[in-house]
Design a protein around this motif. Structure first.
Motif, short mmCIF file in Angstrom:
data_model
loop_
_atom_site.label_atom_id
_atom_site.label_comp_id
_atom_site.label_asym_id
_atom_site.label_seq_id
_atom_site.Cartn_x
_atom_site.Cartn_y
_atom_site.Cartn_z
N ALA A 1 87.77 37.75 70.45
CA ALA A 1 86.43 37.70 69.14
C ALA A 1 85.15 37.77 69.80
O ALA A 1 84.36 38.78 69.51
CB ALA A 1 86.42 36.75 67.98
N ARG A 2 84.57 36.61 70.97
CA ARG A 2 83.25 37.04 71.72
C ARG A 2 83.21 37.86 72.34
O ARG A 2 82.31 38.89 72.19
CB ARG A 2 83.69 35.98 72.19
CG ARG A 2 82.41 35.80 72.87
CD ARG A 2 82.03 34.39 74.16
NE ARG A 2 82.91 35.07 74.84
CZ ARG A 2 82.93 33.94 76.51
NH1 ARG A 2 82.31 32.75 76.31
NH2 ARG A 2 84.11 33.77 77.29
N ALA A 3 84.73 38.55 72.48
CA ALA A 3 84.35 40.15 73.51
C ALA A 3 83.82 41.42 72.83
O ALA A 3 83.21 41.89 72.66
CB ALA A 3 85.82 40.04 73.91
N LEU A 4 85.17 41.36 71.08
CA LEU A 4 84.29 42.27 70.43
C LEU A 4 82.63 41.92 69.62
O LEU A 4 82.70 42.71 68.76
CB LEU A 4 85.26 42.29 69.40
CG LEU A 4 86.92 42.39 70.26
CD1 LEU A 4 87.77 42.40 68.91
CD2 LEU A 4 86.74 44.02 70.48
N ALA A 5 82.23 40.97 69.94
CA ALA A 5 81.13 41.01 69.45
C ALA A 5 80.20 41.55 69.13
O ALA A 5 79.14 41.83 68.40
CB ALA A 5 80.73 39.34 69.66
N VAL A 6 79.85 42.34 70.89
CA VAL A 6 78.78 43.49 71.23
C VAL A 6 79.36 44.72 70.68
O VAL A 6 78.96 45.38 71.39
CB VAL A 6 78.45 42.78 72.23
CG1 VAL A 6 77.14 41.83 72.27
CG2 VAL A 6 79.62 42.91 73.15
#
Lengths: 329, 334
Positions: free
Chosen positions: B166-171
């Protein structure tokens, strides 16, 4: 029948009492291993497979561990051993190969010296005799240029070679039972096969009994005669490797077999999955520990843990489901 | 063929060895030694190889976590780190998920804050970033009301890896680098995360670089596969072609090391002897010749190449190309 069982584990429970809450890592495990037999203990992290294995050598911290039940190895009750008797037992009757040879071997002594020490600890032989035996062991585990390698330090060896050296060390005093705790997990694929084949050959040649702990059902299939599948500290299914693989009876075993990516996939396919995650041992459900993840769960599963029952020759399962489940293959 | 979304040209990374008093100058670990490949949009390129083959170094070089000795990385045709494509912008487009789910999260941030952090760096307002974090948590299968306020140590390994995704996809990146992203997970949880990755890829039109030592998992996930050995590419090709008709003896040996899953047809022979050699001092010529069953004199003197750029299925082996002087050199054009 029990005569040819070199190792029997009866009603073994292991509880760690060091933390804020006691953790029951192994719960009423019954196992036996015949002479010359290989048993695989299969399970995921926290299933109790390694804890069971370590209990057999009494490797747990005595102050923070409560062990109930009996472990009979070659006629001796291991749980009653102490001091010298325990030292004589370890390595001589039952010996162990660990997952990470770099951590299990002493970094400041040559591997040859470590093997010498093990031999001379158990038998009164000369340095030279011990060295000759160490050399034979190195040849036996197929270490190239064994004479020279005896004088190597662990860090000078490659991963595969270190694991061979540790197997040699474990076999130094001709134990009757060899315990192996994920001995190939840290190795590369091409080396893993080599070590599995080596262990299988040695086991056959020396007539060893073995307990092989692994999380990889593929490894179990490659080496074991029988498989015990563990979940949340209990053995949920136990049987000959063919039966467990081809007609798994516990929903967890069925799930494990089908979630394994094996062979090709048609594009767009998804893997079958077991929902949820392995349970928290400090907070186990009242009934069957697998119930919260089981697709065939019934009301009674949540209240009472099922007893082991026979479903075939030497094949037992702890599940109340009557209909045989069909495996993926 | 259209411009690849990600392209690597002759990437080299040598780690110099610390020199002692009489240190040998010039000695280095040749972790990645001349690697070139291209990834098309929406493909999944699997990278496999054993420890020390350079697959993780390649990932770290791609993300510019370490500086390459030489070579270029291009994103949509533009070289990373130039005015046209500053590093910050590149990192918005390409994100990475690491193997160790615990070490890659800040233990003092709630998972919601961890996910919301990167978007604020890229100019999203705090409120919006938090809303986005909650939506992403929901998307990766973690109910926001239950999980948003938790710290990494309160999650299981599988849950933490979902947070990392999720964090990787946040940007809103276009490319995800997954470096052994499922290797530390239990098999039952691994399958869940693999399915999630496939769903996210379809939904968001992502491109994956999927690095793993697990050949079964790579086959399941990838459309293209690249096999590395001692810092170089041994073989590259479409997944099924490579798995069913490998052209490099090393690939064949790797596939021959897969476990049988059949108690009546167990492995009886190891396809290779010994361990991979040390990348500090790789063998001359073909790096695999010391373990190869088909090695001939030419293999120890001349280094094989992949045989041209842009081939769909190529192997760096003298047997795969005609006229190399190897007695088994193929008549066919690779």
């Amino acid at each position: 029948m029990t005569k040819d069982k070199i190792l029997r584990v009866e009603q073994l429970s292991v509880t760690f009492t060091g933390g804020t809450k006691p953790v029951r890592a192994v719960d009423n495990v019954d196992l036996d291993v015949a002479r010359g037999e290989v048993l695989a203990l299969l399970g995921e992290s926290g299933s109790g497979k390694s804890v069971t294995l370590r209990s057999i050598l009494r490797l747990h911290n005595e102050k923070r561990t409560r062990i109930d039940g009996r472990i009979i190895a070659d006629g001796t009750d291991v749980t009653l051993l102490d001091g010298d008797a325990l030292s004589r037992f370890r390595g001589k009757t039952v010996s162990m190969v660990f997952q990470e040879p770099m951590l299990a071997l002493d970094p400041v002594y040559t591997v040859g010296r470590q093997i010498n020490e093990a031999i001379r600890r158990h038998e009164s032989v000369s340095q030279d005799t011990a060295r000759t035996r160490a050399l034979h062991l190195f040849e036996r585990v197929r270490i190239p240029s064994p004479e020279r390698r005896l004088d190597s330090y662990p860090h000078e060896m490659s991963g595969g070679m270190r694991q061979r050296a540790m197997i040699a060390l474990a076999l130094a005093c001709s134990p009757k039972v060899l315990l192996a705790d994920e001995p190939t997990t840290a190795l590369d694929a091409t080396v893993q096969v080599q070590i599995l084949l080596l262990l299988r050959d040695l086991q056959r040649e020396l007539g060893l009994s073995m307990i092989f702990v692994t999380h990889d059902i593929g490894v179990a299939v490659e080496v074991a005669d029988r498989v015990a599948v563990m979940y949340a500290g209990r053995i949920v299914e136990l049987g000959p490797v063919r039966d467990v693989l081809r007609t798994p009876r516990h929903p967890y075993t069925v799930g494990l077999l089908s979630t394994r990516a094996h062979g090709g996939r048609l594009s767009g396919n998804r893997l079958p999955t077991i929902p949820g995650s392995p349970p928290d041992l400090t907070n186990l459900p009242a009934g069957c520990a697998f119930a919260p993840r089981c697709s065939s769960v019934t009301e009674s599963c949540r209240t009472k843990a099922p007893e082991a029952r026979a479903v075939g020759a030497g094949h037992t399962v702890r599940c109340i489901l009557q209909h045989p489940t069909v495996g993926p293959k | 063929m259209s411009t690849p979304i990600l392209e690597v040209v002759d990437l080299i990374k040598h780690f110099p060895l610390a020199t002692g008093l009489l240190g040998r100058a010039g000695s280095a670990v040749r972790a990645v030694d001349g690697v070139s490949f291209a990834v098309q949009e929406r493909e999944t390129l699997g990278i496999v190889g054993e420890s020390g083959c350079g697959k993780s170094t390649t990932a770290r070089l791609l993300m510019q976590l370490i500086v390459p000795t030489s070579g270029a990385i291009r994103y949509q045709g533009q070289t990373v780190g130039t005015k046209a494509l500053p590093l910050k912008e590149f990192r918005r487009q390409v994100q990475m998920v690491f193997q160790d789910s615990y070490a890659s999260l800040n233990p003092r941030l709630t998972v919601e804050d961890s996910i919301a952090f990167a978007p604020t760096v890229h100019g999203v307002s705090g409120d919006q970033a938090v809303r986005k974090a909650r939506a992403l948590l929901d998307r990766v299968g973690l109910e926001p009301a239950r999980f948003a306020g938790r710290y990494p140590h309160e999650l299981s390994g599988g849950q933490r890896q979902r947070v990392n995704i999720a964090r990787a996809l946040a940007v809103e990146p276009r490319v995800l680098l997954l470096d052994e992203a499922v290797s530390a997970l239990d098999k039952s949880v691994e399958a869940q995360v693999l399915n999630l990755l496939l769903d996210l890829k379809d939904e968001m039109g992502l491109t994956y670089l999927f690095i793993s030592h697990d050949l079964e998992v790579v086959r399941f996930m990838s459309t293209q596969v690249l096999v590395m050995y001692l810092g170089r590419i041994a073989e590259v090709g479409p997944t099924e072609a490579l798995y069913t008709a490998s052209r490099h003896p090393y690939t064949t040996a790797l596939l021959g090391s897969l476990l049988s899953m059949d108690p009546d047809n167990r492995r009886t022979q190891a396809p290779l002897a010994g361990d991979p050699p040390n990348p500090i001092d790789p063998p001359p010529g073909c790096r695999f010749h010391t373990r190869c069953a088909y090695a001939e004199p030419v293999c120890s003197t001349r280094e094989p190449d992949l045989g041209g750029v842009g081939l769909a299925h190529a192997a760096a082996c003298h047997m795969a190309h005609p006229g190399t002087g190897h007695s088994r050199a193929a008549g066919r054009v690779a």
